[in-house]
Write an enzyme that holds these catalytic residues in place. Structure first.
Site, mmCIF file in Angstrom:
data_model
loop_
_atom_site.group_PDB
_atom_site.id
_atom_site.type_symbol
_atom_site.label_atom_id
_atom_site.label_comp_id
_atom_site.label_asym_id
_atom_site.label_seq_id
_atom_site.Cartn_x
_atom_site.Cartn_y
_atom_site.Cartn_z
ATOM 1 N N CYS A 139 0.866 -1.176 0.000
ATOM 2 C CA CYS A 139 0.000 0.000 0.000
ATOM 3 C C CYS A 139 0.906 1.230 0.000
ATOM 4 C CB CYS A 139 -0.930 -0.026 1.204
ATOM 5 S SG CYS A 139 -1.925 -1.539 1.228
ATOM 6 N N CYS A 370 -0.618 4.683 13.303
ATOM 7 C CA CYS A 370 -0.967 3.772 12.207
ATOM 8 C C CYS A 370 -0.048 3.976 11.013
ATOM 9 C CB CYS A 370 -2.378 4.046 11.697
ATOM 10 S SG CYS A 370 -3.629 3.908 12.926
HETATM 11 N N1 SAH Z 1 -2.599 -4.923 6.947
HETATM 12 C C1 SAH Z 1 -3.806 -4.637 7.601
HETATM 13 C C2 SAH Z 1 -3.626 -4.224 9.027
HETATM 14 C C3 SAH Z 1 -2.495 -3.256 9.368
HETATM 15 S S1 SAH Z 1 -2.608 -1.592 8.887
HETATM 16 C C4 SAH Z 1 -4.587 -3.601 6.860
HETATM 17 O O1 SAH Z 1 -4.050 -2.997 5.933
HETATM 18 O O2 SAH Z 1 -5.767 -3.429 7.153
HETATM 19 C C5 SAH Z 1 -3.728 -0.809 10.025
HETATM 20 C C6 SAH Z 1 -4.413 0.425 9.417
HETATM 21 O O3 SAH Z 1 -3.521 1.544 9.321
HETATM 22 C C7 SAH Z 1 -4.907 0.153 8.009
HETATM 23 O O4 SAH Z 1 -6.192 0.679 7.812
HETATM 24 C C8 SAH Z 1 -3.908 0.903 7.194
HETATM 25 O O5 SAH Z 1 -4.421 1.170 5.926
HETATM 26 C C9 SAH Z 1 -3.658 2.118 8.039
HETATM 27 N N2 SAH Z 1 -2.464 2.855 7.669
HETATM 28 C C10 SAH Z 1 -1.351 2.388 7.064
HETATM 29 N N3 SAH Z 1 -0.449 3.379 6.868
HETATM 30 C C11 SAH Z 1 -0.998 4.502 7.367
HETATM 31 C C12 SAH Z 1 -0.529 5.842 7.510
HETATM 32 N N4 SAH Z 1 0.674 6.206 7.094
HETATM 33 N N5 SAH Z 1 -1.355 6.734 8.094
HETATM 34 C C13 SAH Z 1 -2.562 6.362 8.560
HETATM 35 N N6 SAH Z 1 -3.040 5.101 8.469
HETATM 36 C C14 SAH Z 1 -2.276 4.179 7.882
HETATM 37 FE FE1 SF4 Z 2 -1.172 -2.436 3.221
HETATM 38 FE FE2 SF4 Z 2 -1.822 -3.160 5.707
HETATM 39 FE FE3 SF4 Z 2 0.312 -4.260 4.497
HETATM 40 FE FE4 SF4 Z 2 0.385 -1.697 5.231
HETATM 41 S S1 SF4 Z 2 0.247 -3.477 6.569
HETATM 42 S S2 SF4 Z 2 1.079 -2.547 3.253
HETATM 43 S S3 SF4 Z 2 -1.752 -1.069 4.912
HETATM 44 S S4 SF4 Z 2 -1.841 -4.470 3.866
#
Ligand code: SAH
Ligand code: SF4
Length: 393
Positions: A139, A370
């Site tokens: 992501c 997060c």
């Molecule tokens: N991999 C899973 C769980 C971990 S991430 C997932 O993607 O759902 C937990 C949350 O934090 C997710 O909603 C993710 O999209 C969000 N997140 C990731 N990077 C972020 C950032 N830089 N700022 C705010 N939220 C973020």
């Molecule tokens: Fe995407 Fe969640 Fe993995 Fe971050 S931890 S790369 S938000 S799937």
């Protein structure tokens, strides 16, 4: 980000070496523990009772030493010690934010490290647990996504994060002094929102959560456990059936074009496919809403039109929209939407009848918010690489 003072507490305990050939009791489900105790020579007639006893020592009392299991006869304790170890990940450092958030760096077998975050709030204490070292998904707004996956965590390493936090919070009841269940718990909720995609490590996450939910141990209700996924559609129904916890979806965009860029797994399972899986999520009911996480990225996904499109998309799904102000990390290609923009976005959703809380960033001064999680060794490596690049090496 704030310039708040940081307290760092580096533990210097030497890493315990895994003792050769012995099985770790932590992370075994009840049937697995039963099989293990039988194989070690526990008489069949006694095995159910032994599982109950050992289980309570491990998960209710937090005991790590067979000798402390005082309701077991000494020869049986010796048999356990010959065959098993009790091992949880080792805490290597702890950062405490000025807002009380604690970020732990824990070391797991192989020398890998993952981060675990404890977030105290007025009415609860939430532990943000990691499920993988790094993440295979990429992501574009997520710091963890820039780290190469090293491996899935075992069930012991996942439930072990909860046990380590309870150690640090001093939350195990002392043997003989009652159950310690009076009053609010320090660690009352678990969110699988740390490093990794939990549905890509399904079996271990399930086993670890089953252990955390077991009424004779840590005993957290399934309603207090939330699993966050980027949208691994085939595993969503299994999550409802086999874990039964709350579900959060990293939604983040209202068109496939933008979601493809933000959450690349969307190219495999697009918005329509994901929403179909959510509509049939067996546990969906008014009391069990699905949380839609939506990171607010300036000029990318934060327009009024996005808010209205979001409402149309989720129609018919009992939902809550959790707006997450983007947390920056070094080199991130996005900016956080302004507070006014976030409030305007939240307002449109709220007026359509959905709760739309704006998540307050916690522990930003210690990079615990997060999407900021990334292990210290990885960061060190990266900065060395950057330094080398700058020096033209
Ligand atoms: N991999 C899973 C769980 C971990 S991430 C997932 O993607 O759902 C937990 C949350 O934090 C997710 O909603 C993710 O999209 C969000 N997140 C990731 N990077 C972020 C950032 N830089 N700022 C705010 N939220 C973020
Ligand atoms: Fe995407 Fe969640 Fe993995 Fe971050 S931890 S790369 S938000 S799937």
């Amino acid at each position: 980000m704030t310039d708040a003072p940081i307290t760092q507490d580096v533990l210097t305990l030497p890493r315990k070496l895994p003792e050769g050939g012995k099985t770790n009791l932590i992370g075994l489900t009840r049937p697995q523990m039963q099989a293990a105790l039988l194989a070690a020579g526990t008489p069949e007639k006694q095995v159910k009772m032994r599982v109950n006893q050992v289980w309570q020592w491990l998960y209710h009392w937090g005991v790590r030493d067979f000798d402390a299991m005082t309701n077991l006869a000494k020869p049986y304790r010796a048999l356990l010690a010959e065959n098993f170890v009790i091992e949880i990940p080792e805490m290597v450092s702890r950062l405490v934010s000025e807002d009380g958030t604690r970020k732990y760096l824990v070391r797991i077998a192989g020398g890998h490290e993952v981060e675990v975050v404890y977030i105290p709030e007025e009415d609860r204490g939430t532990l943000c647990v990691s499920s993988q070292v790094g993440c295979t998904l990429t992501c574009s707004f997520c710091h963890t996504g820039t780290q190469k996956l090293v491996r899935n965590l075992t069930a012991a390493e996942i439930v072990g994060q909860v046990m380590m936090a309870r150690d640090d919070l001093g939350e195990w009841p002392a043997p003989g002094t009652g159950t310690g269940e009076n009053g609010p718990r320090l660690l009352s909720n678990i969110v699988l929102m740390g490093m990794g995609e939990p549905l890509y490590n399904f079996d271990n996450v399930r086993d670890a959560m089953k252990i955390a939910m077991d009424g004779e141990g840590i005993a957290l209700s399934r309603r207090r456990i939330t699993l966050s996924t980027s949208g691994v559609v085939p595993e969503i129904a299994r999550c409802a059936e086999e874990i039964g916890c709350q579900l959060a979806i990293s939604f983040h965009a209202t068109t496939d074009e933008i979601r493809d860029k933000l959450v690349p797994i969307n190219k495999r399972w697009n918005i329509a496919t994901l929403l179909d899986a959510l509509r049939t999520y067996p546990k969906v009911s008014n009391s069990e809403r699905i949380t839609f996480e939506y990171v607010m990225l300036k000029d990318v996904n934060d327009s009024d039109e996005d808010a209205r499109r979001l409402i149309r998309l989720i129609e018919g799904i009992p939902a809550k929209i959790n707006l997450i102000p983007f947390n920056e990390w070094p080199g991130a290609p996005y900016q956080r939407s302004s507070n006014n923009r976030i409030r305007a976005f939240a307002d449109i959703i709220y007026k359509a009848g959905y709760a739309s809380p704006i998540r307050t960033p916690r522990g930003e001064d210690i990079m615990a918010a997060c999407g900021q999680l990334k292990s210290a060794t990885e960061r060190a490596r990266k900065s060395r690489a950057q330094i080398e690049a700058e020096a033209g090496l």
